[in-house]
Every structure is written in structure tokens, then in C-alpha cells.
Scaffold this active site. Sequence first.
Site, PDB file in Angstrom:
ATOM      1  N   GLY A 158       0.852  -1.195   0.000  1.00 19.36           N
ATOM      2  CA  GLY A 158       0.000   0.000   0.000  1.00 19.36           C
ATOM      3  C   GLY A 158       0.878   1.232   0.000  1.00 19.36           C
ATOM      4  N   HIS A 213       8.047  -7.601  -3.843  1.00 18.37           N
ATOM      5  CA  HIS A 213       6.725  -7.940  -4.416  1.00 18.37           C
ATOM      6  C   HIS A 213       6.787  -9.259  -5.195  1.00 18.37           C
ATOM      7  CE1 HIS A 213       4.512  -4.257  -3.436  1.00 18.37           C
ATOM      8  NE2 HIS A 213       5.718  -3.710  -3.435  1.00 18.37           N
ATOM      9  N   GLU A 221       4.392 -10.805  -6.472  1.00 17.82           N
ATOM     10  CA  GLU A 221       3.301 -10.905  -7.455  1.00 17.82           C
ATOM     11  C   GLU A 221       3.648 -10.319  -8.817  1.00 17.82           C
ATOM     12  OE1 GLU A 221       3.504  -8.930  -4.886  1.00 17.82           O
ATOM     13  OE2 GLU A 221       2.526  -7.000  -5.167  1.00 17.82           O
ATOM     14  N   LYS A 260     -10.520 -11.197 -15.948  1.00 18.82           N
ATOM     15  CA  LYS A 260     -10.626 -11.248 -17.414  1.00 18.82           C
ATOM     16  C   LYS A 260      -9.918 -12.478 -18.003  1.00 18.82           C
ATOM     17  CE  LYS A 260     -11.831  -8.851 -21.157  1.00 18.82           C
ATOM     18  NZ  LYS A 260     -13.086  -8.103 -21.327  1.00 18.82           N
TER      19      LYS A 260
END
Length: 515
Positions: A57, A171, A173, A371
Site C-alpha cells: 500500500g 513484491h 506478485e 478477465k
Amino acid sequence: MQGVGKPIIVLDFGAQYSKLIARRVREAKVFSLILPYNVPLDELMAHDPAGLIFSGGPASVHADGAPLPDPGVFELGLPILGICYGVQLFAQMLGGKVERPSVREYGIAHIEHNDTTGLLEGVSARTQVWMSHGDAISQVPEGFRVIAKTDNCPYAAIADPAARRYGVQFHPEVVHTPEGTQIISNFVHTICGCEARWDMGSFVDRAIESVRDEVGAGRVVCGLSGGVDSSVVAMLIHRAIGDRLTCVFVNNGLLRKGEPELVQQVFRDNFHIDLRYVDAQERFLTALAGVSEPEQKRKIIGNLFIDVFEEEAHELGHVDFLAQGTLYPDVIESVSATGGPSVTIKSHHNVGGLPEHMKLALLEPLRELFKDEVRALGTELGLPDDIVMRHPFPGPGLGVRCVGEVTKERLDTLREADAIFIDEIKAAGLYGDIWQALVCLLPVRSVGVQGDERTYEEVCSLRAVTSEDAMTADWFRFPPEVLQRTANRICNEVKHINRVLYDITSKPPGTIEWE
Ligand code: XMP
């Protein structure tokens, strides 16, 4: 969702990467959900999670009003993985220390580890990671130990295996952490004990069951646009309830070349879906005559679509449900880093704006999917790549790519140019590397020479972008010959264009569409 095992919950602390974390968990075939960081604990536990991931964040744990979870979250006995802000936060809340070093660490770094806790199992002893943080841990809380470090970051990963709490300053991800997928897989499978049960093959059966349960003996109408989402919704519902589904396809005259034919061929001829084709080209052209202002165009197109759809639905007699291709990113309650309201950049057009008095219940069978999962589901349901892999196309269609006045002649010109651009991109094998490619017709004319003749014709601009989620985008670096061939063909084959530009604006500051 039933039958997929317990989910991993991503607590969102305002990170741009929260959706990416949730997607990576699903790529590890484990169901995931995103909840705001301050979700009440009973609501959190109602999902019966197998583990939690605290996202990164933009805030500092020292800032006034820094987002903090309910401290009771540490008493739930659940495994936790903290990422970036997420790990600083539990370092701080559990009695460690977080400080602001003189330099912010941003970009590629390399961790070294000899971890035996399971989080970094199978990860190379030295591997690349992506760092992006201002604050850093300077003292780990009791019970934790360091399991990886970088040259600049002595606490790159920490663990308290007995309490099943883990944290990484980097990170895992993002693609710049090439072994991040392994780390997330270790967390969800080894540490949280989740089985790999989430995939689109098993989703189909469950989704069909749940559509049948929800619809009962009712009838469903679906606005089919030929885009991926509405196509997959139609296929799924048709599998579940057959002829009690009617699809309405409105040709507003603002579609791409061959689109009305493709949709009719695939859905009516191939899959025998009850498809109402409405030719409303004249009505849209008349309503748009003389209008150049982008928001006005969007409103006219959106409102007229609703009128036409409503008239058609009325003809069908009694209908109970309206099917919509709402996806998970549309339903996640977003956490704003600044707390301020967002401004309307463009008024979006979709079937969501149908009037109250139609009194149709919404049926949204894709509302838990991302998606890329919708595309995989489409393939699973037998839809051709032409539909499943199609680039996104805006609801107002070519209306917002015909910059300036929208006329039949200009739309035909644009359609031809667009088809050539896409054709050349496909021939170069680049279609799948591009998020979206489009042509805009500009409201200027330019002088040119063709043969020995002076020409004074239209100008078009090509745009192709890469993107993860359309929120940000970068212009696509084409090999020059692809642009050259496209420009040559457009000037030679499209009657009213004599000049072709390539748009190299990223988003922000530009949006993907021009209007
Ligand atoms: P912008 O132009 O805002 O577009 O960068 C972001 C993405 O959204 C698509 N887009 C729309 N999609 N209805 C839609 O369903 C709309 O009214 C609409 N306007 C833009 C755009 O093509 C891009 O993929």
C-alpha cells in the site's frame, strides 16, 4: 463458492497490486478474494479462509490514519503472508520496529536465502526480486527470524513458522520477481494447506448448476455485443437453460468490419442460440448527426442503446432476468489511497443503465472471475479464438474513434482502416502481445499526392497499447516494417485517407480511446 475449497483472502491496503496478488493465487489454482483492510472480522471469517495475504500500500505505517486491520486478525490462528506495507504493518503491530531509511528502495534487487521454513522452498539461493518501498523493518518482532536479505535490505523476508506468519519486503506478485509464483504457491499450498482445485474446467459445471438454481423456470435476456464477456455469459447461460435464454444483438452501425456477421454466425448458426438481430444503424446515425462533443456522443449512444434494447425486450413478452458480463474487478470494493472521490473521466456505456421499470433481476455468472479467467472459460465452452482473444472494444464503438462528426462515410472509412491495421498485426504474430489496437479518424484533413494528383483527405492515427487492466497503458513498440506496411496499405486501399500517424502517448496522461 462451493466445492472449490477454502479461499485465500487478500486484505487490500490500497495497493495497485492487490488484484495481481489475487490473480497469482488463482494461477496457483486456489480461489482468492479481495476484501478491504478494515473488513469486520466476522465478515472475514464468514468466507472461511485458509489464509490471509496483507497487500502492499502507498501509506507509511507511521502516517496519521495509516490503514490498519482489526488487531484481532492476529488471534484468528490463520496463516498470514505480509507483502511490503503488509509486512511492515505486522512488524509494527507485533512489537518490531519500522524506520524510514535515507534512500527509498525502488527497482530490481537480489535476495539471498537459506530458508528452511517452506516459504522460499524451491527458490534459487540467490534470485531477482522487485522492491518498491520507503519504510523498512529495522527490528523484527519476537518470534520472527530473518530468512532472506539483499545488499540494502537486511530484512527482505522474515518468518515466524510456529505462528505461520511470513513477510516479504519485495513484491512476489510482479513479473520482475521471476520466482514469485513459486513463493505464492508455497504459501497457499504448503503453508495454508490449500489443494489446487480452482480451474475453469471445474468452474463450468458449478456455474451451470448455480445458473439453473438461480433462474429456476424463468427466462433470461442477454445483450450480446460480440465482446468476450457478453459472449461467455451467453454461452454459459445457454448451456444451463437452453432456449429460455434470448440474446439481443444491436447493430448500431458503430461496429468493426465483419462483426455483425461473426456474431450471427457463431451464436445463431453454430451454437443455435435464440438471437435477435436488431438493425438500428439508421437510428444511431440520425441521433448522432452533427454531434462532435465526446461526452454528448457517449450519452446519445448509451441512451439510444437502452431504448432499442428495451423495445426488443418488450417484444419478448415476460422475461425475469437480465444477464450481464460483470467481472470481479467491477465488484471489488476499492480502497482509495487518498480517500477522495474519483472524477468521471468518461461516462461508460453498458447495459447496467437499464431503467428500473424493466424490473429485471440481474444474472451475473462471471462476477467472481478475472478477465483472463473469462477467456479461459470461453475456450472451455468452445468459443472460437476470434471471440475469446479479441481486444476490448468500447460500448460506444467506432462512435468515439470517429473524432469529430460521425457520418456513414467516415465510419466506413474507419472500419476499413481498422481492419487493415488488425490484419497486419495478426500477420506479424503480434495480436496476442497487444492489449488493444485501434484506429482513430481525426477531424483534420491533409494535403497529399497520389499518382500525379493532389489529394486533400482524412488523417488517421493508429494506437496500440500494452496494459494489465486498462488503468495504465504503454504504447506498443512495433517493428518499423509493421507500421510501414500498415500505413502503405491504408493510404492505398482506403479511399479517403492520405496520411497515417502513430500515437506514442502512454496512459496516463492519454486515455486509450481518444474520446
Ligand atoms: P480509456 O479510453 O478510458 O479506456 O483509457 C479504458 C478501456 O475501456 C474501454 N472503454 C469502454 N468500455 N464501455 C466499455 O465497455 C465504454 O463506454 C468504454 N469506453 C472505453 C477502452 O476501449 C479501453 O479498453
